[in-house]
Design a protein around this motif. Sequence first.
Motif, PDB file in Angstrom:
ATOM      1  N   UNK A  24       5.722  14.350  -5.772  1.00 45.89           N
ATOM      2  CA  UNK A  24       4.412  13.910  -5.328  1.00 45.89           C
ATOM      3  C   UNK A  24       4.435  12.531  -4.707  1.00 45.89           C
ATOM      4  N   UNK A  25       5.506  11.780  -4.958  1.00 50.03           N
ATOM      5  CA  UNK A  25       5.585  10.462  -4.357  1.00 50.03           C
ATOM      6  C   UNK A  25       5.635  10.579  -2.844  1.00 50.03           C
ATOM      7  N   UNK A  65       4.158  12.670  -0.445  1.00 49.61           N
ATOM      8  CA  UNK A  65       2.935  12.694   0.379  1.00 49.61           C
ATOM      9  C   UNK A  65       1.868  11.747  -0.133  1.00 49.61           C
ATOM     10  N   UNK A  66       2.283  10.557  -0.574  1.00 44.91           N
ATOM     11  CA  UNK A  66       1.319   9.632  -1.156  1.00 44.91           C
ATOM     12  C   UNK A  66       0.243   9.221  -0.174  1.00 44.91           C
ATOM     13  N   UNK A 104      -1.490  10.993   1.424  1.00 45.85           N
ATOM     14  CA  UNK A 104      -2.620  11.900   1.374  1.00 45.85           C
ATOM     15  C   UNK A 104      -3.391  11.783   0.062  1.00 45.85           C
ATOM     16  N   UNK A 105      -3.085  10.738  -0.721  1.00 43.20           N
ATOM     17  CA  UNK A 105      -3.732  10.578  -2.014  1.00 43.20           C
ATOM     18  C   UNK A 105      -5.229  10.437  -1.843  1.00 43.20           C
ATOM     19  N   UNK A 106      -5.964  11.032  -2.764  1.00 40.96           N
ATOM     20  CA  UNK A 106      -7.405  10.890  -2.699  1.00 40.96           C
ATOM     21  C   UNK A 106      -7.937  10.888  -4.117  1.00 40.96           C
TER      22      UNK A 106
END
Lengths: 363, 394
Positions: free
Chosen positions: A9-10, A12-13, A15-17
């Motif tokens: 998950x690191x 596509x950070x 795209x964090x929301x």
Amino acid sequence: MNAPWGALGVVPLVFACTGVADDRTERDESVGHYDVAGVKVDVDEGLAVVREANGEHVMLWSSAPLWTATVQGNFTDTYEVEVHNLVPGSALTATGPNDEALAVTLIDEPRSTVRRFSVAARGDRVELALVPPQSSKSGSFQFAVLSDIQSAVTEVRKILLRISDEPEVDFVLSVGDLTDLGTKDQLEFFESKLRMLKVPFYTTLGNHELFFSDKPPFQDLFGRANFHFHYRGVAFSFVDSASATLSPLAHHWLMEWLEHDRSRTHVFATHMPLVDPFGVRGGGFASRIEAHQLVAKLAEGRVDAAFYGHIHSFCAFSTAGIPSYISGGGGGRPELLDGVGRHYLMVKIDDNGLKDVRKIEVD
Amino acid sequence: MAFFVGDVPSPLRDIATQVNRPSCSILTVGVLVLVASAAQATPATTSVSDELPCATDDEVTVTAPRRVLATGLAVFPGFFVNGTGHWVASRPCTARRLLLAEGVGLGGMAVGIPTLAFTGAAHYLAGPAVLLTLGGFGVVLAAFGADIYGVSGASRYAGTPLLHRPSWETELGVLHVYNPNFDFNWLLTQRAAANVGHLNLSMALDTALDGAHARYRLGAGYRIRGPLPGTASRDGSFVDVDAGMSEQRFTGMGFVTDSAEVQIKGRLDLSQFGPTLRGAFAEGTTGIAYSRTTYVGISTDGDDEAMLLGRIGFGAYLGRKDRSGGEAMFYYDHRRDDYAAGVKLPGYGNGIVGHVGIHGRYFVSKQVGIGAVLETGSSHVANLSLLFRSGGHP
């Protein structure tokens, strides 16, 4: 827990929301509602999934021991109601458009948790109510807790049969991670395994149900991720924390349930522990601020017990004085070196509070 | 280790179990080893005539088209093979070092990730495994960033590091945090730090302007090596040990958290890696924090927790070659108890990862500057501040 995949998950950070669970919670509101080809089914609070419906027959999967529903159509004779995942011996009551009681006949009972009823329906509307046996009886009862089955779904038979052999168990409470990937095929396979369980299985979803989609098939099969019911004087609140957070809407619902049931024995169930007792591991909520805020609300709401999964072990601890239990012993890759194997919990409770929690090792 | 219904553990046993003694022991030993190693390292000198490593790489002249090609290849396939850009730009010495660094980083991750996976995140091993994974990822990230930085020619425009540490620094700013679950959005941020010899004393206060919240921290640190007030360092590298105590008062949200933490922080000026990396740096922090959370109106002892601290970053100095202007750094921070906390991603891998951010500071004069921070995790955080300092320049 399956940390390595999470580490990816690191990447596509960007795209964090903050609203990762919002869409899923909004989808909850559509669960239990069906409106196709002149037939409309509305289950109050979405406590059952409408699996199929037409002018002659409706099939429902219960997410709770009891619920009420309205079926609208053009009824001229009888209407068949098939209910899955019910408390053994549950009855179905029906009333017509003028509040007149309608005759309900039990057609058959393929399994202890499945019943088919025939309702002598007339007019354009039928009000249904599923009523479990002893629903108005106070006193203690027991439920089992089983979560995090995942890849061990092929070996879950042993646990389900052990639970079924318990002398007094009304239902199984689960906080999710039923399968590894949460696909429709995997969930249907898991559901097929539930046929050997003699009591119903009420569950919210875990993070593995989101593996491929934030619109998980779970909601189409097992029901809402956030739901609430009362059973024999005890309130149960299931909340979706699969994204290591609560959506604002889920938070709002939970606050309503806590406020409404402050004077009632209240069980809180969600997948992610709010706080990992082994803090260095960090297996709880994404934000400790959000976690503590939620703990404060649970304490203020006088929750009597909290059940979590996600960590494939067992731990009994307390947060703000609330007895809390992590039980992820359904068989998913176990935590090593903890001395805990595959297990489920037996919980004894009544309207005066939590009585007893026992861990039952299976292997 | 587990408690069962009916147990009433003592607070100390509570904390010890929360902290997980084996992991804590490993972490403590690790920190001590790092501190001892850093302390025994050759002290920085002020001689600027020392030959830089990979000096032969600096003798190569690269045409503009080749630089563009090298920069592109540093991105891909450089993402997988760090140093690709420097190879293409005929700088093999630095390329080899970057590749070696990537190997070290991947090695750390190759130990940490399987440990977590195959032990089901066993709580005895989770701390060291996460640190290895995080540290390894940090090294890989730094090598990747350094490759792009070096071959793009960014070093020609980079500033110089702060070779003297300021005697004191203060900061006054405004912070905006967006999280739908919070009952505040705007905070006033105040910082002050005094540096005396190797010692650093710091204080910080954040107060919400639109809600019932305040956060304060007192810290004390020791610089093992690196720039000091009045003593110039060879470059911007440093190693600090820091201890702090803080209180976060979320009274409007029903709780107060008190914490104590210790961490070791290090920065490596990448000019030590190769001449093309002048002006860039990599930074890493690790430590552990213990906290107790009490709940408003709830009469219990409170909940004790431990938390692994870890931060990795890659940055560059800003300004002119004749004086330090400032710096900018992209970083990943593993801590989960601050405003940004852990990132939330679509899909299934939430709760494990911390947050990312960019921070920058630039001094428009010797004493006055501006700072900015952007972070995203569970919340979106933006901070803008005025900076003041005394000293820190020749």
